[in-house]
Design a protein around this motif. Structure first.
Motif, PDB file in Angstrom:
ATOM      1  N   LEU A 108       6.403  12.059  -6.498  1.00 33.53           N
ATOM      2  CA  LEU A 108       5.538  11.262  -7.361  1.00 33.53           C
ATOM      3  C   LEU A 108       5.980  11.318  -8.819  1.00 33.53           C
ATOM      4  CD1 LEU A 108       2.111  12.164  -5.724  1.00 33.53           C
ATOM      5  CD2 LEU A 108       3.314   9.973  -5.584  1.00 33.53           C
ATOM      6  N   MET A 109       6.532  12.440  -9.257  1.00 33.79           N
ATOM      7  CA  MET A 109       7.053  12.510 -10.616  1.00 33.79           C
ATOM      8  C   MET A 109       8.248  11.567 -10.794  1.00 33.79           C
ATOM      9  SD  MET A 109       5.196  14.579 -12.502  1.00 33.79           S
ATOM     10  CE  MET A 109       3.911  13.588 -11.704  1.00 33.79           C
ATOM     11  N   GLU A 110       9.070  11.456  -9.750  1.00 31.21           N
ATOM     12  CA  GLU A 110      10.180  10.505  -9.815  1.00 31.21           C
ATOM     13  C   GLU A 110       9.658   9.072  -9.851  1.00 31.21           C
ATOM     14  OE1 GLU A 110      13.248  11.080 -10.359  1.00 31.21           O
ATOM     15  OE2 GLU A 110      13.107  13.262 -10.234  1.00 31.21           O
ATOM     16  N   MET A 111       8.625   8.803  -9.068  1.00 31.26           N
ATOM     17  CA  MET A 111       8.045   7.459  -9.070  1.00 31.26           C
ATOM     18  C   MET A 111       7.410   7.131 -10.419  1.00 31.26           C
ATOM     19  SD  MET A 111       6.319   7.169  -5.291  1.00 31.26           S
ATOM     20  CE  MET A 111       7.343   7.031  -3.812  1.00 31.26           C
ATOM     21  N   ALA A 112       6.777   8.109 -11.026  1.00 27.30           N
ATOM     22  CA  ALA A 112       6.184   7.884 -12.349  1.00 27.30           C
ATOM     23  C   ALA A 112       7.264   7.562 -13.374  1.00 27.30           C
ATOM     24  CB  ALA A 112       5.384   9.115 -12.782  1.00 27.30           C
ATOM     25  N   ALA A 113       8.401   8.251 -13.279  1.00 23.90           N
ATOM     26  CA  ALA A 113       9.512   7.954 -14.187  1.00 23.90           C
ATOM     27  C   ALA A 113      10.108   6.578 -13.883  1.00 23.90           C
ATOM     28  CB  ALA A 113      10.583   9.034 -14.071  1.00 23.90           C
TER      29      ALA A 113
ATOM     30  N   LEU B 169      -1.539   9.759 -11.067  1.00 22.99           N
ATOM     31  CA  LEU B 169      -2.867  10.163 -10.582  1.00 22.99           C
ATOM     32  C   LEU B 169      -2.754  10.868  -9.241  1.00 22.99           C
ATOM     33  CD1 LEU B 169      -5.907  10.157 -10.984  1.00 22.99           C
ATOM     34  CD2 LEU B 169      -5.983   7.855  -9.989  1.00 22.99           C
ATOM     35  N   GLY B 170      -1.855  10.402  -8.390  1.00 23.23           N
ATOM     36  CA  GLY B 170      -1.649  11.069  -7.113  1.00 23.23           C
ATOM     37  C   GLY B 170      -1.183  12.503  -7.286  1.00 23.23           C
ATOM     38  N   ALA B 171      -0.264  12.729  -8.223  1.00 26.57           N
ATOM     39  CA  ALA B 171       0.196  14.092  -8.489  1.00 26.57           C
ATOM     40  C   ALA B 171      -0.943  14.959  -9.015  1.00 26.57           C
ATOM     41  CB  ALA B 171       1.346  14.058  -9.494  1.00 26.57           C
TER      42      ALA B 171
ATOM     43  N   ARG C  21       4.800  -5.608  -5.557  1.00 32.44           N
ATOM     44  CA  ARG C  21       4.028  -4.630  -6.300  1.00 32.44           C
ATOM     45  C   ARG C  21       2.566  -5.028  -6.388  1.00 32.44           C
ATOM     46  NH1 ARG C  21       6.822  -1.024  -9.365  1.00 32.44           N
ATOM     47  NH2 ARG C  21       4.810   0.028  -9.306  1.00 32.44           N
ATOM     48  N   ARG C  22       1.699  -4.081  -6.141  1.00 28.96           N
ATOM     49  CA  ARG C  22       0.270  -4.250  -6.388  1.00 28.96           C
ATOM     50  C   ARG C  22      -0.311  -2.880  -6.711  1.00 28.96           C
ATOM     51  NH1 ARG C  22      -3.069  -3.277  -1.800  1.00 28.96           N
ATOM     52  NH2 ARG C  22      -1.873  -2.694   0.081  1.00 28.96           N
ATOM     53  N   GLY C  23      -1.136  -2.848  -7.711  1.00 25.08           N
ATOM     54  CA  GLY C  23      -1.741  -1.591  -8.114  1.00 25.08           C
ATOM     55  C   GLY C  23      -2.866  -1.190  -7.189  1.00 25.08           C
ATOM     56  N   PRO C  24      -3.289   0.063  -7.244  1.00 22.17           N
ATOM     57  CA  PRO C  24      -4.409   0.503  -6.409  1.00 22.17           C
ATOM     58  C   PRO C  24      -5.711  -0.151  -6.838  1.00 22.17           C
ATOM     59  CG  PRO C  24      -3.832   2.194  -7.993  1.00 22.17           C
ATOM     60  CD  PRO C  24      -2.795   1.120  -8.128  1.00 22.17           C
ATOM     61  N   HIS C  25      -6.632  -0.277  -5.911  1.00 23.32           N
ATOM     62  CA  HIS C  25      -7.941  -0.857  -6.216  1.00 23.32           C
ATOM     63  C   HIS C  25      -8.659   0.032  -7.232  1.00 23.32           C
ATOM     64  CE1 HIS C  25     -12.039  -2.383  -5.656  1.00 23.32           C
ATOM     65  NE2 HIS C  25     -11.478  -3.458  -5.113  1.00 23.32           N
ATOM     66  N   PRO C  26      -9.394  -0.558  -8.182  1.00 25.79           N
ATOM     67  CA  PRO C  26     -10.105   0.269  -9.177  1.00 25.79           C
ATOM     68  C   PRO C  26     -11.040   1.301  -8.564  1.00 25.79           C
ATOM     69  CG  PRO C  26     -10.077  -2.032  -9.859  1.00 25.79           C
ATOM     70  CD  PRO C  26      -9.499  -1.999  -8.484  1.00 25.79           C
TER      71      PRO C  26
ATOM     72  N   TRP D 237      -1.939   4.821  -1.544  1.00 24.16           N
ATOM     73  CA  TRP D 237      -2.371   4.575  -2.922  1.00 24.16           C
ATOM     74  C   TRP D 237      -1.644   5.490  -3.909  1.00 24.16           C
ATOM     75  CZ3 TRP D 237      -4.319   8.201  -6.155  1.00 24.16           C
ATOM     76  CH2 TRP D 237      -4.817   9.383  -5.587  1.00 24.16           C
ATOM     77  N   THR D 238      -1.250   6.693  -3.472  1.00 20.29           N
ATOM     78  CA  THR D 238      -0.572   7.610  -4.401  1.00 20.29           C
ATOM     79  C   THR D 238       0.765   7.036  -4.867  1.00 20.29           C
ATOM     80  OG1 THR D 238       0.404   8.809  -2.531  1.00 20.29           O
ATOM     81  CG2 THR D 238      -1.658   9.662  -3.432  1.00 20.29           C
ATOM     82  N   TYR D 239       1.425   6.241  -4.019  1.00 23.40           N
ATOM     83  CA  TYR D 239       2.682   5.619  -4.424  1.00 23.40           C
ATOM     84  C   TYR D 239       2.446   4.497  -5.433  1.00 23.40           C
ATOM     85  CZ  TYR D 239       5.092   8.058  -0.604  1.00 23.40           C
ATOM     86  OH  TYR D 239       5.628   9.019   0.214  1.00 23.40           O
ATOM     87  N   ARG D 240       1.240   3.934  -5.444  1.00 25.42           N
ATOM     88  CA  ARG D 240       0.928   2.878  -6.409  1.00 25.42           C
ATOM     89  C   ARG D 240       0.401   3.450  -7.719  1.00 25.42           C
ATOM     90  NH1 ARG D 240      -1.356   0.659  -1.661  1.00 25.42           N
ATOM     91  NH2 ARG D 240      -3.472   0.851  -2.465  1.00 25.42           N
TER      92      ARG D 240
END
Length: 303
Positions: A218-223, A34-36, A271-276, A27-30
């Motif tokens: 995760l900062m790279e993924m956010a960018a 928030l994961g960071a 792509r799919r976002g994390p569950h709420p 989920w942190t990759y999605r």
């Protein structure tokens, strides 16, 4: 179970067990930002727990309670009538947490200042060999490989090699520049300095090592996600592939790097976002985890 035992158990769980459990999930990759934040919260929570463990072992429980209340009083929070009058043990109960806080703050400032000095020296070099492009809003640097990176901080700058300008398509180049601007606007260098500071104090701790590694990824993924708001996955992925071999100077943030394969797989996968429920739980954990050691050391007295 006394406070010291509870805090030792909590420190072991947070420092050794939770990081490995967190790595098992995806989920942190999605939700990389928030994961960071979760990794930062765990690092802060461990620091608080380790400090309070030392305090609880060094002084009696009632003095530890007085020390915590004294710290809260100094912050303007009043949990009961009167103001504590600390004795020697009470002063020790305040001094140990204060020393840990100062050590973390000093390490954080050290890493910020060191990175800023590296960036300042690199800016001087860029002023000599690079040229500013108003169209790209970046400094173009003579370099025979496609590369791009940013210098965050008070005088931010995006740098791109002339090979990247020459070899990438306009869409690819724009996606790369958007990635670098995301690092600057998101102030990602502060999050990286925080985990560097934590790792400097606890280099042997799995949490410190993994928080440092995962926060950088995760900062790279956010960018990447910021660039994907206005560019297709294929455009960003092909640009990253072209720039994978390039290396960036220390103190900078780059679109390429050692984690590029992981990021490419993420970008090209469905792509799919994390569950709420997952994001809500993670946000709650981020807010609550840092104060759990305080509750273990000094449960609130009601009534």
């Amino acid at each position: 179970m006394n406070a010291a035992s509870a805090l030792i158990g909590y420190s072991v769980v947070v420092g050794l067990v939770v990081p490995r459990l967190l790595l098992r999930g995806t989920w942190t990759y999605r939700a990389p930002a928030l994961g960071a934040a979760v990794w930062q919260a765990l690092s802060l929570s461990f620091s608080v727990a380790a400090t309070l463990t030392a305090s609880s072992l060094a002084v009696p429980t009632e003095h530890l309670h007085a020390g915590l209340v004294g710290i809260l009083h100094s912050c303007g929070l009043h949990l009961g009538p009167g103001r504590p009058d600390p004795g020697t043990a009470d002063r020790l109960a305040i001094a140990l947490p204060s020393a840990m806080a100062l050590a973390l703050a000093a390490s954080f400032v050290f890493h910020l200042v060191r990175a800023r000095r590296l960036r300042e020296r690199h800016r001087d070099t860029l002023d000599l060999v690079g040229r500013h492009s108003a169209r790209l809003r970046a400094t173009v640097l003579p370099y025979d490989l496609p590369a791009a990176y940013c210098l965050p901080g008070r005088r931010p700058r995006v740098v791109v090699s002339d090979a990247a300008v020459r070899d990438l398509s306009p869409e690819q180049l724009d996606a790369v520049l958007e990635h670098e601007r995301a690092h600057i606007t998101g102030r990602h260098h502060l999050a990286l300095a925080a985990v560097e500071a934590f790792h400097s104090l606890f280099p042997w701790l799995p949490l410190a090592r993994l928080a440092k590694e995962q926060t950088a990824l995760l900062m790279e993924m956010a960018a990447d996600d910021r660039a994907l708001r206005s560019h297709s996955h294929e455009v960003l992925a092909t640009a990253m592939y072209e720039m994978a071999a390039a290396r960036a100077p220390k103190g900078t943030l780059a679109v390429g790097g050692e984690n590029v394969v992981i990021r490419l797989k993420r970008i090209l996968a469905p792509r799919r976002g994390p569950h709420p429920v997952v994001t809500g739980t993670a946000a709650t954990v981020t807010a609550v985890v840092p104060i759990l050691p305080v509750l273990l050391a000094c449960p609130p007295v009601l009534g």
